[in-house]
Design a protein around this motif. Structure first.
Motif, PDB file in Angstrom:
ATOM      1  N   GLY A   1     -62.586 -40.770-102.943  1.00 12.42           N
ATOM      2  CA  GLY A   1     -63.204 -40.946-101.636  1.00 12.42           C
ATOM      3  C   GLY A   1     -62.399 -40.270-100.542  1.00 12.42           C
ATOM      4  N   ARG A   2     -62.480 -40.824 -99.334  1.00 14.63           N
ATOM      5  CA  ARG A   2     -61.744 -40.271 -98.199  1.00 14.63           C
ATOM      6  C   ARG A   2     -60.298 -40.750 -98.248  1.00 14.63           C
ATOM      7  N   VAL A   3     -59.406 -39.841 -98.572  1.00 13.72           N
ATOM      8  CA  VAL A   3     -57.999 -40.191 -98.751  1.00 13.72           C
ATOM      9  C   VAL A   3     -57.141 -39.330 -97.834  1.00 13.72           C
ATOM     10  N   GLY A   4     -56.269 -39.981 -97.062  1.00 16.82           N
ATOM     11  CA  GLY A   4     -55.344 -39.240 -96.211  1.00 16.82           C
ATOM     12  C   GLY A   4     -54.335 -38.481 -97.047  1.00 16.82           C
ATOM     13  N   GLU A   5     -53.789 -37.424 -96.466  1.00 14.18           N
ATOM     14  CA  GLU A   5     -52.844 -36.579 -97.203  1.00 14.18           C
ATOM     15  C   GLU A   5     -51.602 -37.342 -97.648  1.00 14.18           C
ATOM     16  N   LYS A   6     -51.074 -38.189 -96.793  1.00 15.26           N
ATOM     17  CA  LYS A   6     -49.872 -38.944 -97.148  1.00 15.26           C
ATOM     18  C   LYS A   6     -50.129 -39.866 -98.326  1.00 15.26           C
ATOM     19  N   ARG A   7     -51.267 -40.550 -98.294  1.00 12.56           N
ATOM     20  CA  ARG A   7     -51.590 -41.460 -99.394  1.00 12.56           C
ATOM     21  C   ARG A   7     -51.844 -40.696-100.678  1.00 12.56           C
ATOM     22  N   LYS A   8     -52.535 -39.565-100.560  1.00 14.88           N
ATOM     23  CA  LYS A   8     -52.810 -38.738-101.733  1.00 14.88           C
ATOM     24  C   LYS A   8     -51.515 -38.244-102.368  1.00 14.88           C
ATOM     25  N   GLU A   9     -50.582 -37.805-101.529  1.00 19.89           N
ATOM     26  CA  GLU A   9     -49.287 -37.323-102.040  1.00 19.89           C
ATOM     27  C   GLU A   9     -48.492 -38.446-102.692  1.00 19.89           C
TER      28      GLU A   9
ATOM     29  N   PHE B   1     -45.904 -41.084-107.106  1.00 20.05           N
ATOM     30  CA  PHE B   1     -45.428 -42.359-107.641  1.00 20.05           C
ATOM     31  C   PHE B   1     -46.446 -43.076-108.528  1.00 20.05           C
ATOM     32  N   GLY B   2     -47.724 -42.675-108.415  1.00 20.26           N
ATOM     33  CA  GLY B   2     -48.781 -43.410-109.114  1.00 20.26           C
ATOM     34  C   GLY B   2     -49.360 -44.515-108.255  1.00 20.26           C
ATOM     35  N   PHE B   3     -48.876 -44.651-107.032  1.00 25.75           N
ATOM     36  CA  PHE B   3     -49.352 -45.679-106.103  1.00 25.75           C
ATOM     37  C   PHE B   3     -48.930 -45.304-104.683  1.00 25.75           C
ATOM     38  N   SER B   4     -49.570 -45.939-103.714  1.00 23.45           N
ATOM     39  CA  SER B   4     -49.197 -45.759-102.309  1.00 23.45           C
ATOM     40  C   SER B   4     -48.336 -46.941-101.883  1.00 23.45           C
ATOM     41  N   PRO B   5     -47.037 -46.748-101.667  1.00 20.46           N
ATOM     42  CA  PRO B   5     -46.155 -47.855-101.290  1.00 20.46           C
ATOM     43  C   PRO B   5     -46.657 -48.642-100.083  1.00 20.46           C
ATOM     44  N   LYS B   6     -47.129 -47.939 -99.074  1.00 22.97           N
ATOM     45  CA  LYS B   6     -47.601 -48.596 -97.847  1.00 22.97           C
ATOM     46  C   LYS B   6     -48.721 -49.587 -98.141  1.00 22.97           C
ATOM     47  N   ASN B   7     -49.688 -49.161 -98.962  1.00 23.60           N
ATOM     48  CA  ASN B   7     -50.831 -50.015 -99.249  1.00 23.60           C
ATOM     49  C   ASN B   7     -50.488 -51.153-100.200  1.00 23.60           C
ATOM     50  N   VAL B   8     -49.579 -50.901-101.141  1.00 26.04           N
ATOM     51  CA  VAL B   8     -49.113 -51.982-102.016  1.00 26.04           C
ATOM     52  C   VAL B   8     -48.454 -53.073-101.176  1.00 26.04           C
TER      53      VAL B   8
ATOM     54  N   SER C   1     -57.464 -57.451 -98.523  1.00 27.15           N
ATOM     55  CA  SER C   1     -56.490 -57.172 -99.575  1.00 27.15           C
ATOM     56  C   SER C   1     -57.126 -56.362-100.706  1.00 27.15           C
ATOM     57  N   MET C   2     -58.402 -56.629-101.010  1.00 30.12           N
ATOM     58  CA  MET C   2     -59.088 -55.866-102.045  1.00 30.12           C
ATOM     59  C   MET C   2     -59.170 -54.390-101.661  1.00 30.12           C
ATOM     60  N   SER C   3     -59.447 -54.141-100.379  1.00 28.12           N
ATOM     61  CA  SER C   3     -59.497 -52.768 -99.880  1.00 28.12           C
ATOM     62  C   SER C   3     -58.126 -52.111 -99.980  1.00 28.12           C
ATOM     63  N   GLU C   4     -57.075 -52.870 -99.631  1.00 26.79           N
ATOM     64  CA  GLU C   4     -55.722 -52.325 -99.705  1.00 26.79           C
ATOM     65  C   GLU C   4     -55.318 -52.029-101.148  1.00 26.79           C
ATOM     66  N   ARG C   5     -55.718 -52.876-102.104  1.00 25.94           N
ATOM     67  CA  ARG C   5     -55.369 -52.627-103.505  1.00 25.94           C
ATOM     68  C   ARG C   5     -56.068 -51.359-103.998  1.00 25.94           C
ATOM     69  N   ARG C   6     -57.314 -51.180-103.610  1.00 27.90           N
ATOM     70  CA  ARG C   6     -58.029 -49.967-104.001  1.00 27.90           C
ATOM     71  C   ARG C   6     -57.335 -48.743-103.418  1.00 27.90           C
ATOM     72  N   ASN C   7     -56.958 -48.827-102.163  1.00 27.19           N
ATOM     73  CA  ASN C   7     -56.254 -47.711-101.526  1.00 27.19           C
ATOM     74  C   ASN C   7     -54.879 -47.476-102.132  1.00 27.19           C
ATOM     75  N   ALA C   8     -54.282 -48.535-102.663  1.00 26.51           N
ATOM     76  CA  ALA C   8     -52.932 -48.430-103.222  1.00 26.51           C
ATOM     77  C   ALA C   8     -52.883 -47.642-104.523  1.00 26.51           C
ATOM     78  N   PHE C   9     -53.959 -47.722-105.315  1.00 33.53           N
ATOM     79  CA  PHE C   9     -53.898 -47.144-106.659  1.00 33.53           C
ATOM     80  C   PHE C   9     -54.950 -46.070-106.939  1.00 33.53           C
ATOM     81  N   GLU C  10     -55.895 -45.867-106.023  1.00 35.66           N
ATOM     82  CA  GLU C  10     -56.954 -44.888-106.261  1.00 35.66           C
ATOM     83  C   GLU C  10     -56.887 -43.772-105.225  1.00 35.66           C
ATOM     84  N   ALA C  11     -57.130 -42.570-105.676  1.00 35.10           N
ATOM     85  CA  ALA C  11     -57.115 -41.408-104.782  1.00 35.10           C
ATOM     86  C   ALA C  11     -58.503 -40.789-104.701  1.00 35.10           C
TER      87      ALA C  11
END
Length: 243
Positions: free
Chosen positions: A126-134, A139-146, A114-124
């Motif tokens: 390191g290695r970030v996929g295009e969908k998550r970056k967009e 939105f200021g967050f990644s809905p999928k990771n939240v 969950s800690m990894s998912e929270r980091r991925n949810a709000f931070e862009a």
């Protein structure tokens, strides 16, 4: 190779799918080749990611080892009741699930994941996929990771409170399911700050539930070893008689 269990995985398993959701299939298999049971061969992971599908199977001993470590995907298979295919061996494994759970390891795994998912949810970073970056840019967050983060924390909260490891979020709590689906399908109606605070709340609730848990499960190696022996004994005796 013998299939012990097969089910739809990912968001469809949790009842959080959308029309855009990928097809995920998860399962466990048993070897039928002596080389992979007693010999030098090693084959614990069957995976196929083609044509928009994500199909993944684990060998039985590897699956039990992952359950021991608190792996969430394997815990979902251990506690699932909606199957495409299931063998009596996996039914028997599920009957022994209370002796195959480990509360402390599950907590560590859920907390780390969950800690990894929270980091991925709000931070862009390191290695970030295009969908998550967009998504983070828009939105200021990644809905999928939240959604992943909140689902994991809620699963942990329910497990430590009740001893039940849920898979179907909608069946467990429709209000939580509605919240997660709203974040996933209508992210514009949610604010970054609101969701960050919500993540902190869900995380703290899981930790409180762990600290006050009534069930403190410990993985029983003897039970796991017995299950493995009973599963592979018919295969071993057949193959050895052919030597």
């Amino acid at each position: 190779m013998k299939i012990l269990c097969k089910c739809i995985g990912g968001s469809r398993l949790y009842n959080l799918e959308t029309p855009q959701s990928d097809y995920d299939e998860r399962g466990v298999f048993l070897h039928s080749d002596l080389n992979f049971i007693l010999g030098l061969g090693r084959y614990e992971h069957e995976q196929n990611r083609s044509e928009g599908k994500d199909v993944e199977y684990k060998e039985y001993r590897a699956a039990l080892g992952l359950i021991k470590s608190g792996n969430t995907q394997m815990l979902e298979l251990l506690n699932n009741d909606n199957w495409l295919e299931i063998d009596p061996i996996w039914r028997q494994t599920q009957e022994k699930k209370n002796e195959l759970l480990d509360s402390e390891r599950i907590f560590k795994c859920l907390s780390g994941f969950s800690m990894s998912e929270r980091r991925n949810a709000f931070e862009a970073s390191g290695r970030v996929g295009e969908k998550r970056k967009e998504s983070i840019k828009e939105f200021g967050f990644s809905p999928k990771n939240v959604v992943h983060f909140l689902r994991l924390c809620y699963t942990g909260e329910v497990f430590f409170d009740s001893g039940v490891y849920i898979t179907n979020i909608k069946a467990a709590n429709e209000k939580v399911w509605e919240l997660l689906m709203s974040i996933k399908t209508n992210p514009k109606s949610h604010k970054r700050e609101e969701l960050y605070s919500l993540c902190e709340l869900f995380d703290s609730r899981m930790k409180i539930s762990f600290d006050r848990r009534k069930h403190n499960y410990k993985f029983n190696d003897s039970v796991a070893n017995r299950l493995i022996l009973e599963a592979y004994y018919p295969v071993l005796t057949k193959e050895i008689n052919l030597l």
